[in-house]
Design a protein around this motif. Structure first.
Motif, PDB file in Angstrom:
ATOM      1  N   ASN A 158       0.807  -1.226   0.000  1.00  0.00           N
ATOM      2  CA  ASN A 158       0.000   0.000   0.000  1.00  0.00           C
ATOM      3  C   ASN A 158       0.834   1.267   0.000  1.00  0.00           C
ATOM      4  OD1 ASN A 158      -2.613  -0.996  -0.033  1.00  0.00           O
ATOM      5  ND2 ASN A 158      -2.443  -1.607   2.108  1.00  0.00           N
ATOM      6  N   PHE A 159       2.143   1.095   0.299  1.00  0.00           N
ATOM      7  CA  PHE A 159       2.971   2.273   0.509  1.00  0.00           C
ATOM      8  C   PHE A 159       3.000   3.253  -0.679  1.00  0.00           C
ATOM      9  CE2 PHE A 159       7.079   4.443   0.354  1.00  0.00           C
ATOM     10  CZ  PHE A 159       6.974   5.211   1.497  1.00  0.00           C
ATOM     11  N   PRO A 160       3.294   2.787  -1.896  1.00  0.00           N
ATOM     12  CA  PRO A 160       3.395   3.749  -3.001  1.00  0.00           C
ATOM     13  C   PRO A 160       2.120   4.561  -3.200  1.00  0.00           C
ATOM     14  CG  PRO A 160       4.258   1.619  -3.653  1.00  0.00           C
ATOM     15  CD  PRO A 160       3.589   1.415  -2.336  1.00  0.00           C
ATOM     16  N   SER A 161       0.967   3.890  -3.129  1.00  0.00           N
ATOM     17  CA  SER A 161      -0.268   4.648  -3.339  1.00  0.00           C
ATOM     18  C   SER A 161      -0.554   5.556  -2.147  1.00  0.00           C
ATOM     19  CB  SER A 161      -1.437   3.692  -3.595  1.00  0.00           C
ATOM     20  OG  SER A 161      -1.691   2.940  -2.446  1.00  0.00           O
ATOM     21  N   ALA A 162      -0.074   5.147  -0.961  1.00  0.00           N
ATOM     22  CA  ALA A 162      -0.287   5.986   0.226  1.00  0.00           C
ATOM     23  C   ALA A 162       0.468   7.304   0.098  1.00  0.00           C
ATOM     24  CB  ALA A 162       0.168   5.249   1.483  1.00  0.00           C
ATOM     25  N   ILE A 163       1.676   7.228  -0.475  1.00  0.00           N
ATOM     26  CA  ILE A 163       2.457   8.453  -0.708  1.00  0.00           C
ATOM     27  C   ILE A 163       1.704   9.325  -1.703  1.00  0.00           C
ATOM     28  CG2 ILE A 163       4.496   9.288  -1.953  1.00  0.00           C
ATOM     29  CD1 ILE A 163       5.562   8.576   0.596  1.00  0.00           C
ATOM     30  N   GLU A 164       1.240   8.679  -2.763  1.00  0.00           N
ATOM     31  CA  GLU A 164       0.544   9.407  -3.814  1.00  0.00           C
ATOM     32  C   GLU A 164      -0.732  10.076  -3.298  1.00  0.00           C
ATOM     33  OE1 GLU A 164      -0.706   7.431  -7.763  1.00  0.00           O
ATOM     34  OE2 GLU A 164       1.473   7.515  -7.646  1.00  0.00           O
ATOM     35  N   ASN A 165      -1.455   9.347  -2.444  1.00  0.00           N
ATOM     36  CA  ASN A 165      -2.717   9.876  -1.920  1.00  0.00           C
ATOM     37  C   ASN A 165      -2.518  10.765  -0.698  1.00  0.00           C
ATOM     38  OD1 ASN A 165      -3.835   8.245  -3.842  1.00  0.00           O
ATOM     39  ND2 ASN A 165      -4.297   6.578  -2.410  1.00  0.00           N
ATOM     40  N   ARG A 166      -1.278  11.039  -0.383  1.00  0.00           N
ATOM     41  CA  ARG A 166      -0.936  11.887   0.764  1.00  0.00           C
ATOM     42  C   ARG A 166      -1.585  11.379   2.056  1.00  0.00           C
ATOM     43  NH1 ARG A 166       1.965  15.781  -1.461  1.00  0.00           N
ATOM     44  NH2 ARG A 166       2.231  16.842   0.516  1.00  0.00           N
ATOM     45  N   GLU A 167      -1.460  10.049   2.268  1.00  0.00           N
ATOM     46  CA  GLU A 167      -2.015   9.468   3.493  1.00  0.00           C
ATOM     47  C   GLU A 167      -1.090   9.689   4.683  1.00  0.00           C
ATOM     48  OE1 GLU A 167      -3.022   5.332   2.830  1.00  0.00           O
ATOM     49  OE2 GLU A 167      -4.146   5.848   1.023  1.00  0.00           O
ATOM     50  N   PHE A 168       0.159  10.081   4.393  1.00  0.00           N
ATOM     51  CA  PHE A 168       1.082  10.340   5.505  1.00  0.00           C
ATOM     52  C   PHE A 168       0.922  11.784   5.955  1.00  0.00           C
ATOM     53  CE2 PHE A 168       2.961   6.718   3.364  1.00  0.00           C
ATOM     54  CZ  PHE A 168       3.199   5.886   4.442  1.00  0.00           C
ATOM     55  N   VAL A 169       0.727  11.934   7.261  1.00  0.00           N
ATOM     56  CA  VAL A 169       0.597  13.291   7.776  1.00  0.00           C
ATOM     57  C   VAL A 169       1.682  13.510   8.830  1.00  0.00           C
ATOM     58  CG1 VAL A 169      -1.873  13.479   7.352  1.00  0.00           C
ATOM     59  CG2 VAL A 169      -1.062  12.557   9.528  1.00  0.00           C
ATOM     60  N   VAL A 170       1.989  14.773   9.059  1.00  0.00           N
ATOM     61  CA  VAL A 170       3.060  15.085   9.988  1.00  0.00           C
ATOM     62  C   VAL A 170       2.479  15.725  11.243  1.00  0.00           C
ATOM     63  CG1 VAL A 170       5.188  16.386  10.314  1.00  0.00           C
ATOM     64  CG2 VAL A 170       4.693  15.354   8.097  1.00  0.00           C
ATOM     65  N   PHE A 171       2.843  15.160  12.397  1.00  0.00           N
ATOM     66  CA  PHE A 171       2.471  15.721  13.689  1.00  0.00           C
ATOM     67  C   PHE A 171       3.684  16.459  14.247  1.00  0.00           C
ATOM     68  CE2 PHE A 171      -1.425  13.303  15.521  1.00  0.00           C
ATOM     69  CZ  PHE A 171      -2.054  13.344  14.283  1.00  0.00           C
ATOM     70  N   TYR A 172       3.406  17.421  15.128  1.00  0.00           N
ATOM     71  CA  TYR A 172       4.517  18.162  15.729  1.00  0.00           C
ATOM     72  C   TYR A 172       4.461  18.021  17.242  1.00  0.00           C
ATOM     73  CZ  TYR A 172       5.141  20.060  11.074  1.00  0.00           C
ATOM     74  OH  TYR A 172       5.362  20.170   9.728  1.00  0.00           O
ATOM     75  N   GLN A 173       5.633  17.737  17.829  1.00  0.00           N
ATOM     76  CA  GLN A 173       5.708  17.660  19.291  1.00  0.00           C
ATOM     77  C   GLN A 173       6.653  18.762  19.784  1.00  0.00           C
ATOM     78  OE1 GLN A 173       7.552  14.168  21.121  1.00  0.00           O
ATOM     79  NE2 GLN A 173       6.238  14.411  22.923  1.00  0.00           N
ATOM     80  N   PRO A 174       6.180  19.580  20.742  1.00  0.00           N
ATOM     81  CA  PRO A 174       7.007  20.708  21.177  1.00  0.00           C
ATOM     82  C   PRO A 174       8.194  20.272  22.019  1.00  0.00           C
ATOM     83  CG  PRO A 174       5.061  20.512  22.551  1.00  0.00           C
ATOM     84  CD  PRO A 174       4.898  19.486  21.468  1.00  0.00           C
ATOM     85  N   LYS A 175       9.243  21.087  21.964  1.00  0.00           N
ATOM     86  CA  LYS A 175      10.404  20.899  22.847  1.00  0.00           C
ATOM     87  C   LYS A 175      10.441  22.129  23.753  1.00  0.00           C
ATOM     88  CE  LYS A 175      13.181  18.659  19.236  1.00  0.00           C
ATOM     89  NZ  LYS A 175      14.415  18.728  18.446  1.00  0.00           N
ATOM     90  N   ALA A 176      10.788  21.915  25.020  1.00  0.00           N
ATOM     91  CA  ALA A 176      10.750  23.034  25.962  1.00  0.00           C
ATOM     92  C   ALA A 176      12.113  23.379  26.528  1.00  0.00           C
ATOM     93  CB  ALA A 176       9.792  22.703  27.102  1.00  0.00           C
ATOM     94  N   ASP A 177      12.308  24.682  26.717  1.00  0.00           N
ATOM     95  CA  ASP A 177      13.470  25.167  27.457  1.00  0.00           C
ATOM     96  C   ASP A 177      12.990  25.324  28.894  1.00  0.00           C
ATOM     97  OD1 ASP A 177      15.259  26.799  28.774  1.00  0.00           O
ATOM     98  OD2 ASP A 177      15.827  27.866  26.932  1.00  0.00           O
TER      99      ASP A 177
END
Ligand code: C2E
Ligand code: CA
Ligand code: CA
Length: 565
Positions: A315-334
Motif C-alpha cells: 500500500n505504501f506507493p499509493s499511500a504516498i501518492e494519496n498523501r495518506e502520511f501526515v506530519v504531527f509536531y511535538q514541542p520541545k521546551a526550554d
C-alpha cells in the motif's frame, strides 16, 4: 569383404566425424540411447548380427584408490551362428570412463559401393544424433542446473517437489531457506571471484551432506534452498553451525574459511501445498535476519505479522501518492527558568492515516527501512515540514526550529545533503528553522559518513542532532567523535530518572560529559515534573515529552504554541 566392412563405417568414418566432438562432452546414457535407437534399424541392411555396449565408470575403491567399474548392455542380439567380425567404437569420458560399442557383423557380408556411401551418410546421421543428444543434455543442464555451482536451480526444485508429491512423500521432508551471513565480509577479503569460489565450495559441501536424502538448490546470490528428509533435519541444522571450506588463495595456499549461515526452516505437513511450504521457511528466514539469530523455525504467528507487513508494503506507493502520511509536531521546551517552560523547538513525527485510523510509525518505519522505501518517506515528510514552515512564516507566526527524523540509510547516499538543501530552497526556508535528527550507531564506517554529512549541514547552517543516545550501541568513547550540535538522550534512560539513584548517577554524568564536549543536550520522553526538575539539576535544560506536549496535528500545534507576533 575387403575394405567393404563396418570398419569403414563405424571405426573410420564414424570415428573421424565423432572425433570432432571433444570426448568429455558425451555422457554415457546419451551415447547408449543413440545406439539403442540406431543399430536395430540398420542391422539387416548391414548384416549386423549383434551389438553391445560396455560402460566403464571410475569409482573410488575400498582403500580410496580409483578403479573402473564396468557394466555391459546388450543392445541387440540376432546371432544365428557366431561367425562375425567385431568392430569397436570407443568414446572416452572426461572423468576417465568410457563407452565401447561393439558391433558384430556377419563374416559373409559383401559391401557394395552403394552401401559404402550409405554408411557414410548414416555415420553422419549418428553424428547429428549424438549432437542432438549433447544439445539435449546441455539444455537439461541449463534448465535444471545452477550455472555457477552445478547444484540444482529453481526449476530443478519444482521438478523435484513434483516427484515427491507424486510419490506422496513431500510431507516427510523439511524445507530450509539458507542465506550466507558473512558473504559481504568474504567478498571483501577474497574479492568477488573468491566469493564465487566460496559459494561453489559451499554448495558442493551442502550437496555432499544432503546426498540422496533431499535436494540442494541455489536460488541466486548467496541464497540456497534445501529439502531434506525429516529424520536428517536435526543433524543438518547441527552440521550447518560449523561449516568450514578449504579455500585456495591465488598464491596456492589453502585457508580454512568459516561459512556462517542463517536458516529458516519448516516441517512440511501432510496437506501443505509446495508454495506454502517454501513460503513458510522463507518467513522463518526473514525473522531470522531481523532477530539476528542463526536458526529459526517457522511459527504460525509469524505469518500473520508478515501478511500485515506485506499489505503495508504494497500500500505504501499509493499511500504516498494519496498523501495518506501526515506530519504531527511535538514541542520541545526550554526549562532553564524552572517552572516556566518555554517553547524552543519541535520535532516532526510522521503518522499514516489509513481508512480512518492512524498507524503509528513504529509499525512501519523499520519495515520501510528494510526495504529501502524509507528514502521516499523521509523526503516526503521533509518536504511537508518545509511547506508547513513556509505557510506559518507567511501567516506571520514566530516559527521555531523544527527537527526532522532521517533514517541512517540516507548516509550511504552521496546526494543526501544536496536533496535536503534543494527542498529547503524549493520552499524558501532558512536553515535556522531546520534540524536533522539521526539515530546513533556503533558502526565506525557509518560514523565517518555521519561526520561528513554533518560538515555539509553546518556549512548550510542546519543543525544536526544524534537521536536515541544511550538506547543501544552508543559507547562512551564514541561521544567525542560526534560532531552533532545536540545529543538527545533516549527515553529508555530518562525513564529511570525519578525511579532510582543508580540511574541518577548515570544520567547526571552523561549530561555532564556531553556538555563538557561542548554539545547541547535534550532529554526525550519526559513525563513528570519530578523528572524535569531532576534533569535541570543535572544540567539538562531542554526537554521533550508528554509533560510539555504530545505530538499533535499542525493546526493544533500552531494554535497552542505559536502566538502571532
Ligand atoms: P523518536 O525519534 O525517538 O521519537 C520520539 C517518540 O517518542 C515518538 O514516538 C513520540 O511520540 C514518543 N514520545 C514523545 N514524548 C513521549 C513521552 O513523554 N512518553 C512516551 N511514552 N512517548 C513519548 P512516535 O511518534 O511513535 O515515533 C516513533 C519513532 O518513529 C521515532 O522515534 C522515530 O525514530 C520514528 N519516526 C517518526 N517519524 C519519522 C520520520 O519521518 N522518519 C523517520 N525515519 N523516522 C521517523
Ligand atoms: Ca527523533
Ligand atoms: Ca528516541
Amino acid at each position: 569383404m575387403g575394405d567393404c566392412n563396418l570398419e569403414g563405417f563405424i571405426s573410420n568414418e564414424f570415428a573421424k566425424l565423432i572425433g570432432k566432438i571433444p570426448d568429455q562432452d558425451y555422457d554415457m546414457e546419451s551415447i547408449l540411447n543413440v545406439f539403442r535407437e540406431y543399430i536395430p534399424a540398420m542391422a539387416s541392411r548391414y548384416n549386423i548380427r549383434y551389438c553391445k555396449a560396455v560402460l566403464a565408470e571410475p569409482q573410488r575403491g575400498f582403500h580410496g584408490a580409483m578403479t573402473l567399474s564396468e557394466r555391459e548392455v546388450v543392445l541387440f542380439d540376432d546371432r544365428v551362428e557366431p561367425e562375425t567380425n567385431d568392430y569397436i567404437a570407443e568414446f572416452k569420458m572426461g572423468n576417465g570412463g568410457y563407452v565401447k560399442v561393439i558391433s558384430g557383423i556377419d563374416k559373409n557380408c559383401v559391401w557394395t559401393d552403394m552401401m559404402k556411401s550409405e554408411s557414410f551418410i548414416m555415420a553422419r546421421t549418428v553424428y547429428l544424433l549424438m549432437g542432438r543428444a549433447r544439445a539435449m543434455k546441455e539444455l537439461m543442464r541449463l534448465t535444471f542446473q545452477d550455472s555457477l555451482t552445478g547444484v540444482g536451480n529453481e526449476a530443478r526444485l519444482y521438478q523435484y517437489i513434483s516427484e515427491l508429491i507424486d510419490k506422496q512423500v513431500f510431507h516427510h521432508y523439511h524445507s530450509n531457506f539458507i542465506n550466507i551471513k558473512n558473504m559481504k565480509l568474504m567478498n571483501n577479503r577474497f574479492s568477488d571471484r573468491g566469493g564465487d569460489r566460496i559459494i561453489i565450495l559451499y554448495s558442493h559441501h551442502l550437496n555432499e551432506f544432503v546426498g540422496n536424502d533431499g535436494l540442494v538448490v541455489r536460488l541466486g546470490g548467496d541464497n540456497f534452498f534445501v529439502l531434506i528428509k525429516d529424520e536428517r533435519e536435526q543433524d543438518f541444522l547441527n552440521h550447518m553451525k560449523e561449516v568450514v571450506v578449504e579455500f585456495n588463495t591465488p598464491d596456492g595456499t589453502s585457508v580454512p574459511v568459516h561459512v556462517d549461515a542463517r536458516i529458516g526452516y519448516y516441517n512440511i505437513k501432510e496437506h501443505d501445498r509446495h508454495r506454502e511450504a517454501m513460503r513458510k521457511s522463507d518467513i522463518a528466514l526473514i525473522v531470522c535476519r531481523k532477530t539476528n539469530a542463526s536458526v529459526v523455525e517457522f511459527q504460525e504467528c509469524m505469518s500473520e505479522k508478515m501478511m500485515r507487513n506485506k499489505a503495508l508494503e504494497e500500500n505504501f506507493p499509493s499511500a504516498i501518492e494519496n498523501r495518506e502520511f501526515v506530519v504531527f509536531y511535538q514541542p520541545k521546551a526550554d526549562i532553564s527558568n524552572g517552572d516556566e517552560f518555554k517553547l524552543c523547538g519541535a520535532e516532526a513525527l510522521v503518522r499514516w492515516k489509513k481508512d480512518g485510523s492512524i498507524i503509528p510509525p513504529l509499525e512501519f518505519i523499520s519495515l520501510l527501512e528494510n526495504n529501502g522505501m524509507i528514502n521516499n518517506l523521509d523526503f516526503y515528510v521533509f518536504d511537508t515540514i518545509c511547506s508547513d514552515i513556509r505557510e506559518a512564516l507567511d501567516a506571520g507566526y514566530p516559527v521555531v526550529r523544527i527537527s526532522s527524523n532521517f533514517s541512517r540509510r540516507h548516509l550511504a547516499d552521496a546526494n543526501f545533503a544536496n536533496k535536503i538543501e534543494s527542498i529547503m530552497k524549493k520552499h524558501n526556508v532558512d536553515a535556522k528553522y531546520i534540524e536533522v535528527e539521526i539515530t546513533e550507531s556503533y558502526d565506525a564506517d557509518d560514523n565517518e559518513a555521519l561526520k561528513s554529512f554533518e560538515q555539509r549541514m553546518h556549512a548550510l547552517g542546519v543543525q544536526v542532532s544524534v537521536d536515541d543516545f544511550g538506547s543501544g550501541f552508543s559507547s562512551i568513547r564514541m561521544v567525542k567523535d560526534i560532531v552533532a550540535d545536540t545529543i538527545k538522550i533516549d527515553k529508555s534512560i530518562i525513564d529511570g530518572v525519578g525511579q532510582n539513584e543508580g540511574d541518577h548517577i548515570i544520567v547526571s554524568h552523561v549530561i555532564k560529559m556531553i556538555k563538557e564536549l561542548g554539545k547541547d543536550v535534550i532529554a526525550e520522553g519526559v513525563e513528570t515534573k519530578e523528572q524535569a526538575d531532576l534533569l535541570l539539576s543535572f544540567g539538562c535544560d531542554k526537554i521533550q515529552g508528554y509533560l510539555f506536549g504530545r505530538p499533535m496535528p499542525k493546526e493544533e500545534f500552531v494554535r497552542q504554541y505559536f502566538v502571532r507576533a
